[in-house]
Design an enzyme around this catalytic site. Structure first.
Site, mmCIF file in Angstrom:
data_model
loop_
_atom_site.group_PDB
_atom_site.id
_atom_site.type_symbol
_atom_site.label_atom_id
_atom_site.label_comp_id
_atom_site.label_asym_id
_atom_site.label_seq_id
_atom_site.Cartn_x
_atom_site.Cartn_y
_atom_site.Cartn_z
ATOM 1 N N SER A 173 -45.320 -13.130 -43.599
ATOM 2 C CA SER A 173 -44.546 -14.179 -42.939
ATOM 3 C C SER A 173 -43.231 -13.658 -42.361
ATOM 4 O O SER A 173 -42.614 -14.307 -41.514
ATOM 5 C CB SER A 173 -44.256 -15.321 -43.914
ATOM 6 O OG SER A 173 -43.409 -14.878 -44.963
ATOM 7 N N ASN A 174 -42.786 -12.468 -42.808
ATOM 8 C CA ASN A 174 -41.558 -11.884 -42.278
ATOM 9 C C ASN A 174 -41.739 -11.337 -40.863
ATOM 10 O O ASN A 174 -40.772 -11.234 -40.104
ATOM 11 C CB ASN A 174 -41.081 -10.714 -43.152
ATOM 12 C CG ASN A 174 -40.827 -11.081 -44.597
ATOM 13 O OD1 ASN A 174 -41.040 -10.276 -45.492
ATOM 14 N ND2 ASN A 174 -40.371 -12.303 -44.861
ATOM 15 N N ARG A 177 -40.250 -12.283 -37.209
ATOM 16 C CA ARG A 177 -38.856 -12.137 -36.783
ATOM 17 C C ARG A 177 -38.171 -10.892 -37.335
ATOM 18 O O ARG A 177 -37.173 -10.437 -36.780
ATOM 19 C CB ARG A 177 -38.043 -13.376 -37.194
ATOM 20 C CG ARG A 177 -37.946 -13.543 -38.695
ATOM 21 C CD ARG A 177 -37.613 -14.952 -39.145
ATOM 22 N NE ARG A 177 -37.599 -15.054 -40.615
ATOM 23 C CZ ARG A 177 -38.697 -15.141 -41.361
ATOM 24 N NH1 ARG A 177 -39.890 -15.134 -40.803
ATOM 25 N NH2 ARG A 177 -38.600 -15.234 -42.674
ATOM 26 N N LYS A 190 -38.255 -3.941 -48.843
ATOM 27 C CA LYS A 190 -37.703 -4.037 -47.500
ATOM 28 C C LYS A 190 -36.731 -2.900 -47.185
ATOM 29 O O LYS A 190 -36.693 -2.412 -46.053
ATOM 30 C CB LYS A 190 -37.001 -5.384 -47.302
ATOM 31 C CG LYS A 190 -37.961 -6.548 -47.113
ATOM 32 C CD LYS A 190 -37.216 -7.826 -46.793
ATOM 33 C CE LYS A 190 -38.193 -8.973 -46.560
ATOM 34 N NZ LYS A 190 -37.494 -10.249 -46.274
ATOM 35 N N CYS A 282 -12.472 -20.565 -45.810
ATOM 36 C CA CYS A 282 -11.666 -21.435 -44.943
ATOM 37 C C CYS A 282 -12.577 -22.315 -44.088
ATOM 38 O O CYS A 282 -12.200 -23.432 -43.717
ATOM 39 C CB CYS A 282 -10.767 -20.589 -44.043
ATOM 40 S SG CYS A 282 -9.516 -19.625 -44.915
ATOM 41 N N CYS A 296 -34.958 -20.774 -44.327
ATOM 42 C CA CYS A 296 -35.935 -20.621 -43.245
ATOM 43 C C CYS A 296 -37.351 -20.975 -43.690
ATOM 44 O O CYS A 296 -38.146 -21.505 -42.910
ATOM 45 C CB CYS A 296 -35.904 -19.187 -42.703
ATOM 46 S SG CYS A 296 -34.392 -18.778 -41.826
ATOM 47 N N CYS A 356 -7.933 -16.480 -50.030
ATOM 48 C CA CYS A 356 -7.242 -15.653 -49.034
ATOM 49 C C CYS A 356 -5.843 -16.120 -48.664
ATOM 50 O O CYS A 356 -5.194 -15.502 -47.820
ATOM 51 C CB CYS A 356 -8.087 -15.525 -47.775
ATOM 52 S SG CYS A 356 -8.053 -16.975 -46.685
#
Length: 374
Positions: A173-174, A177, A190, A282, A296, A356
């Site tokens: 299924s990878n 993309r 991977k 932020c 996904c 931060c």
């Protein structure tokens, strides 16, 4: 004074009889190859102080550039300064090479000058910039949809070391993309599949694999020594860990995310610009609940979309290493694939950010895994 125009072969003949060939191109242009035995000095530098390179006004000087235009202009300028034996090589270095005349290259690895010749022609990159890329270290989280195109182009660009972190294995299924992987590597980790693909593309790049799930215990080990960190993660706990570690260690973080037909990119550099540049918190102070942000596998994603976003991330990483252009710091770039539109949102630093904000001590890592699963 009319400037004599000569063919490259005639220039070579006269050079062998004692004439001096002067290549007036910029150094980044000469790096890709120049007439053998030529003296390299940029036109502006030559015209500013010709006596430094050419003390004899009666020397036989043959000027060459890329096509013949700049060399003619340089010869005309030298003529007004009293030089009497000048010629310009018609067709320049392009014609010289086309005619098979002897060329030389700057000292160094021949593969370097051939492989990166198009970068070397760019004043914004040149040899100095390419050497910066060559010595750079980029840490990437995710060897999937975003990591695949980003890693491919960073390896092609000559980034010296790429550290790839991913604890998953290749699944069929990878392949819709995740272009680093292939059918015959289904079931392979991977990071190993990525190492095979990237090494085949550019064997001069060092690929370091990090086949671990990112946690508070190992995130600093992943990014220490990195010049840039790329976020290709697919879950919020890892995004927050990466952000917080980058703020703590002063690393620029190139963020990317995709959902169905839309994506976004930004650069979070709060670690180096406290109080001025925002961090990921932020933008998203806390992660949304799982039902508000399906992954996904649950929501689907247009296969080419991670390619667009991953390439934008690679572009930002290269700019950061080169110190060129305007990075996406303080800006969030949105991409709508269905409408083929980009839009930009300004992101100010949050003066109350717990991670931060200027003058605030690092609060430690927060484990959002339980929060997201709740």
């Amino acid at each position: 004074m009319d400037i004599e125009l000569i063919a490259p072969a005639e220039a070579l003949r006269r050079q062998r009889q004692g004439a001096l060939i002067v290549d007036v191109r910029e150094s980044h242009e000469r790096a890709t190859g120049f007439a053998e035995g030529a003296l390299g000095i940029a036109r502006g530098e030559l015209e500013a102080d010709p006596r430094a390179a050419l003390p004899d006004l009666d020397a036989d000087v043959l000027l060459i550039c890329q096509s013949g235009r700049r060399s003619l202009q340089a010869a005309e300028a030298l003529a007004t300064m009293g030089y009497r034996r000048l010629a310009s090589v018609e067709g320049g270095t392009t014609r010289w090479i086309d005619e098979g005349l002897p060329i030389a290259r700057a000292e160094g690895d021949l593969d370097f000058y051939d492989r990166y010749s198009r970068h070397l022609r760019l004043p914004e990159v040149g040899e100095a910039g390419q050497r910066r890329l060559q010595s750079a270290r980029i840490a990437m989280v995710g060897a999937g949809g975003l990591g695949s195109p980003a890693a491919f182009y960073l390896a092609a660009a000559g980034v010296g070391t790429i550290v790839l972190a991913d604890d998953d294995v290749v699944d069929r299924s990878n392949l819709q993309r995740q272009i680093l992987h292939t059918e015959d590597r289904i079931g392979v980790p991977k990071v190993e599949s990525a190492r095979i693909a990237l090494s085949a593309l550019n064997p001069t790049v060092s690929i370091e694999t990090f086949p671990e799930r990112i946690t508070a215990a190992n995130v600093e080990r992943l990014i220490e020594g990195a010049d840039v960190v790329i976020d290709g993660a697919d879950n919020f706990p890892v995004r927050y860990l990466l952000n917080d570690a980058c703020v703590k260690l002063g690393k620029p973080l190139v963020y990317g995310a995709v959902h169905r037909f839309e994506g976004q990119v930004s650069v979070f550099d709060a670690g180096r610009q406290r109080g001025h540049a925002p961090c990921y918190r932020c933008l998203f102070p806390e992660p949304p609940p799982p039902e508000a942000a399906p992954n996904c596998a649950e929501a689907g994603v247009l296969g080419v979309l991670p390619g667009v976003i991953g390439l934008l991330q690679a572009t930002e990483a290269i700019k950061l290493i080169l110190g060129a252009g305007e990075p996406l710091t303080g800006r969030l770039l949105h991409f709508d694939a269905m409408g083929m539109r980009f839009r930009e949102t300004r992101l100010p630093a949050d003066p109350d950010c717990p991670v931060c904000a200027a003058g605030r001590e690092f609060p430690g890592y927060i484990d959002y895994a339980k929060f997201c699963a709740a």
